[in-house]
Motif scaffolding. Structure first.
Motif, short mmCIF file in Angstrom:
data_model
loop_
_atom_site.label_atom_id
_atom_site.label_comp_id
_atom_site.label_asym_id
_atom_site.label_seq_id
_atom_site.Cartn_x
_atom_site.Cartn_y
_atom_site.Cartn_z
N SER A 144 -4.10 40.01 9.12
CA SER A 144 -4.22 38.83 8.94
C SER A 144 -5.39 39.08 7.66
N CYS A 145 -6.50 39.24 7.84
CA CYS A 145 -7.59 40.03 6.65
C CYS A 145 -6.58 40.90 5.58
N PHE A 146 -5.95 41.20 6.08
CA PHE A 146 -4.66 42.37 4.26
C PHE A 146 -4.14 40.78 3.69
N ALA A 147 -3.47 40.12 4.78
CA ALA A 147 -2.95 38.71 4.06
C ALA A 147 -3.82 38.39 3.25
N PHE A 159 -10.49 29.74 -0.43
CA PHE A 159 -10.03 29.37 0.95
C PHE A 159 -8.62 29.69 1.00
N ALA A 160 -8.07 30.52 0.73
CA ALA A 160 -6.68 31.79 0.93
C ALA A 160 -7.89 32.85 1.00
N LEU A 161 -8.97 33.91 0.37
CA LEU A 161 -8.95 34.85 0.60
C LEU A 161 -10.15 35.19 1.73
N LEU A 162 -11.86 34.54 1.25
CA LEU A 162 -13.05 34.45 1.58
C LEU A 162 -13.15 33.72 3.33
N LEU A 163 -12.71 32.66 3.24
CA LEU A 163 -12.47 31.84 5.25
C LEU A 163 -11.70 32.77 5.29
N VAL A 170 -11.52 35.81 5.28
CA VAL A 170 -11.50 37.32 6.00
C VAL A 170 -13.36 37.24 7.27
N TYR A 171 -13.30 36.03 6.94
CA TYR A 171 -14.74 35.28 7.66
C TYR A 171 -14.27 35.38 8.97
N MET A 172 -13.34 34.05 8.74
CA MET A 172 -12.97 33.50 10.15
C MET A 172 -11.81 34.35 10.91
N SER A 173 -11.48 35.60 10.49
CA SER A 173 -10.79 36.49 11.34
C SER A 173 -11.95 37.98 11.54
N VAL A 174 -12.59 38.14 11.23
CA VAL A 174 -13.13 39.44 11.58
C VAL A 174 -14.05 38.35 12.57
N ALA A 175 -14.34 37.27 12.36
CA ALA A 175 -15.63 36.58 13.34
C ALA A 175 -14.34 36.18 14.74
N HIS A 176 -13.88 36.25 13.73
CA HIS A 176 -13.02 35.82 15.28
C HIS A 176 -12.48 36.98 16.51
N TRP A 199 -5.26 29.33 9.10
CA TRP A 199 -4.27 30.04 7.92
C TRP A 199 -3.75 28.44 8.24
N GLY A 200 -2.95 27.83 8.23
CA GLY A 200 -2.43 26.85 8.77
C GLY A 200 -3.25 25.26 7.84
#
Length: 417
Positions: free
Chosen positions: A166-169, A202-206, A208-214, A241-242
């Motif tokens: 997810s972070c890579f994407a 909306f496709a980069l920062l959020l 990454v932040y959300m994936s790391v937080a999760h 992501w959706g």
């Protein structure tokens, strides 16, 4: 773990060579420099726009566009790359990266930031071009190194580690946003800048932040609070992501009247996630600031939803850039302080506690966020934007200087890294 400074470590002096000892040292150092450099330029730009007393040279791209670009593609990404280049091998169970895998990333992102800001200050558009290209090269090199870990995991028959993918994407979308800015600087239409800015949010920062937080926030809470039940179902990442891609698509299509259902869903969903994660009053302050900072996410998307609903009802964008700055300063800024402080404390052999500079930065940023949101409705909006920009510098200066010193000194416990 022994967190007391060894006599050898405590007596050792400043050593720039230590920056290459670990990915987080170099990339966090670059990020801390950028935190001050980027907003110093923006403060000067705002002062000049309001009072015209500095006389910054023209001949460069519009300052507002470059402010959004610098914050999204040059200020925050060094911290993200520093964290991910450290954690990807751990998440995937693959060998740690060597300095030749991350030093070029740091040099590219630092050189890119300095060149872009220098070009904006001096009115030299070629410097801006060079800086964006340096960022692009450093970014691309970093993506390759992260992909090495993902492919090594696959060859070993492990995974896939979906948080890593997810972070890579998201960083891949970031590369697309950088390419859009490159295209604009080489003659493409202005809409490419808009795409770059919106993709960055909306496709980069959020993501990454959300994936790391999760992945990390429930883990951190579980380690600190006895009996805490970690909750991190994978459907949260899929829904994230959706909804984010739906928002991005609607915004790029100028379908602002239809964004409110998506944004309201994201606000409710992120509030639910926060409720499931909430540690209450338990745990140390360095844990609780993670969730307090995360609370800005449902606030920001509630404001986005209200903005869209009012526009759909025949109104105007009455909140202006308020929702975006609830996200940028409130969410991104607060979690930057919370997360980077935690990693810095742990990886420097210091106690896992929030230092005074961290508390000051975090608390002051809350005031800065409210000020910048309110500035949209103020009669003299540029004045209050100046106040908010100055507040950012005041908030971050002690924190950044403390962090820079830590990255330039040996670990307090005498261990390598």
């Amino acid at each position: 773990m022994n967190t007391k400074p060894s006599s050898e470590a405590s007596s050792a002096g400043l050593s720039p060579a230590l920056l290459a000892a670990a990915p987080h040292r170099l990339l966090f150092f670059v990020g801390a420099v950028n935190v001050l450099l980027a907003m110093s330029w923006w403060l000067l730009w705002l002062v000049d726009a309001r009072w015209g007393v500095i006389g910054l040279r023209g001949g460069t791209p519009f300052g507002g566009w470059m402010h959004a670009f610098i914050m999204q593609y040059q200020l925050l990404p060094p911290f993200m790359f520093g964290f991910l280049l450290t954690t990807f091998p751990r998440w995937t169970g693959t060998p740690d990266l060597s300095r030749w895998h991350y030093v070029p990333v740091g040099l590219g992102l630092l050189g890119g930031q300095v060149s872009v800001v220098g070009g904006m200050l001096l009115g030299q558009e070629p410097m801006v071009h060079v800086g964006v290209m340096m960022s692009l090269v450093g970014w691309g090199y970093g993506l390759i190194q992260l992909l090495r870990s993902l492919l090594a995991e696959r060859r070993a028959g492990k995974g896939p580690t979906w948080h890593a993918w997810s972070c890579f994407a998201a960083l891949g979308f970031g590369l697309l946003g950088l390419l859009c800015m490159v295209a604009f600087l080489h003659g493409a239409a202005p809409w490419t800048v808009v795409v770059s800015i919106k993709v960055g949010t909306f496709a980069l920062l959020l993501p990454v932040y959300m994936s790391v937080a999760h992945r990390m926030f429930p883990f951190f809470a579980g380690n600190a609070i006895p009996g805490y039940r970690a909750w991190r179902p994978m459907w949260v990442l899929v829904a994230m992501w959706g909804l984010l891609l739906a928002h991005l698509g609607l915004e790029l299509a100028h379908a602002n009247t239809w964004m409110w259902p998506v944004d309201a869903s994201f606000a409710l969903g992120s509030a639910y996630v926060l409720w499931r994660w909430w540690p209450g009053n338990k745990g140390p302050g360095i844990l609780r600031v993670l969730f307090l900072g995360f609370a800005w996410l449902p606030v920001a998307f509630t404001l986005f939803a209200v903005q869209s609903a009012l526009y759909a009802a025949g109104g105007d964008f009455v909140l202006g850039r308020g929702p975006a700055h609830a996200l940028f300063i409130g969410f991104f800024g607060s979690l930057l302080v919370a997360m980077v402080t935690r990693v810095t404390q742990g990886h420097s052999g210091r106690p896992m506690a929030m230092p005074a500079a961290g508390w000051f930065a975090f608390a002051t940023l809350q005031l800065v966020a409210v000020t910048r949101i309110a500035a949209e409705a103020a009669p003299d909006t540029y004045f209050w934007q100046v106040v908010a920009a100055a507040g950012w510098l005041i908030a971050f200066l002690p924190w950044a200087l403390r962090s820079l010193s830590i990255y330039l000194h040996p670990r307090a416990d005498g261990r390598p890294g």
